[in-house]
Scaffold this motif. Structure first.
Motif, mmCIF file in Angstrom:
data_model
loop_
_atom_site.group_PDB
_atom_site.id
_atom_site.type_symbol
_atom_site.label_atom_id
_atom_site.label_comp_id
_atom_site.label_asym_id
_atom_site.label_seq_id
_atom_site.Cartn_x
_atom_site.Cartn_y
_atom_site.Cartn_z
ATOM 1 N N ASP A 38 47.372 43.900 40.314
ATOM 2 C CA ASP A 38 46.921 43.746 38.924
ATOM 3 C C ASP A 38 48.113 43.590 37.992
ATOM 4 O O ASP A 38 48.073 42.809 37.038
ATOM 5 N N LYS A 67 38.848 31.960 41.666
ATOM 6 C CA LYS A 67 37.892 33.071 41.641
ATOM 7 C C LYS A 67 38.586 34.436 41.550
ATOM 8 O O LYS A 67 38.101 35.335 40.864
ATOM 9 N N GLN A 68 39.715 34.581 42.227
ATOM 10 C CA GLN A 68 40.430 35.863 42.187
ATOM 11 C C GLN A 68 40.929 36.160 40.775
ATOM 12 O O GLN A 68 40.898 37.310 40.320
ATOM 13 N N LEU A 69 41.382 35.137 40.076
ATOM 14 C CA LEU A 69 41.870 35.334 38.720
ATOM 15 C C LEU A 69 40.709 35.661 37.771
ATOM 16 O O LEU A 69 40.817 36.536 36.914
ATOM 17 N N LEU A 89 47.401 40.704 45.614
ATOM 18 C CA LEU A 89 46.504 40.942 44.499
ATOM 19 C C LEU A 89 46.888 42.169 43.668
ATOM 20 O O LEU A 89 46.103 43.083 43.459
ATOM 21 N N ARG A 95 47.327 35.020 41.949
ATOM 22 C CA ARG A 95 45.872 34.851 41.938
ATOM 23 C C ARG A 95 45.536 33.521 41.304
ATOM 24 O O ARG A 95 46.119 33.161 40.271
ATOM 25 N N SER A 149 49.469 40.091 38.240
ATOM 26 C CA SER A 149 48.523 39.134 37.651
ATOM 27 C C SER A 149 48.607 39.168 36.127
ATOM 28 O O SER A 149 48.569 38.124 35.478
ATOM 29 N N GLU A 177 37.959 37.200 38.621
ATOM 30 C CA GLU A 177 37.579 38.587 38.909
ATOM 31 C C GLU A 177 38.508 39.557 38.198
ATOM 32 O O GLU A 177 38.079 40.570 37.642
ATOM 33 N N PHE A 178 39.818 39.248 38.237
ATOM 34 C CA PHE A 178 40.784 40.126 37.565
ATOM 35 C C PHE A 178 40.508 40.166 36.065
ATOM 36 O O PHE A 178 40.511 41.240 35.445
ATOM 37 N N ASP A 197 52.797 37.570 44.661
ATOM 38 C CA ASP A 197 51.364 37.596 44.398
ATOM 39 C C ASP A 197 51.029 36.440 43.478
ATOM 40 O O ASP A 197 51.773 36.131 42.561
#
Ligand code: SF4
Length: 98
Positions: A5, A43-45, A3, A40, A8, A47-48, A38
């Motif tokens: 940043d 949901k993880q994407l 994860l 994402r 991503s 959130e980012f 990594d």
């Protein structure tokens, strides 16, 4: 690396890329290069993206937060940021745009 940043953001900038990864050069007796993947999704994407939107808004509003760490030792804003009281250095380091 999980994860990241940075990765991503690269994935969003280059959606056709198959994979984003950080290459880390490990300086040991036997030097080697490590790959840290990594990706994402879902949901993880989301959130980012929420975090990036929030931080973008804070930057636009000129709200910057301290993130003390290793970078502080060579940061031009150290005198202002951590309040060491070196006004001369702060005046030397900071410019005002108007
Ligand atoms: S001194 Fe620089 S790097 Fe450290 S928290 Fe302040 S602005 Fe960030």
């Amino acid at each position: 690396m999980i994860l990241s940043d940075q990765l991503s953001a690269y994935q969003l900038a280059e959606p056709d890329a198959e994979q984003a990864a950080l290459w880390v050069f490990v300086k040991t007796k036997e030097p080697q290069i490590e790959w840290h993947m990594d990706q994402r999704v879902g949901k993880q994407l989301i959130e980012f993206l929420d975090k990036a939107q929030y931080i973008g808004g804070e930057i636009a509003a000129r709200h910057f937060y301290k993130r003390p760490g290793k970078s502080c030792s060579w940061c031009d804003y150290l005198p202002m940021c951590v309040g060491v009281g070196d006004k001369a250095k702060a005046n030397e380091s900071l410019i005002q745009i108007r």
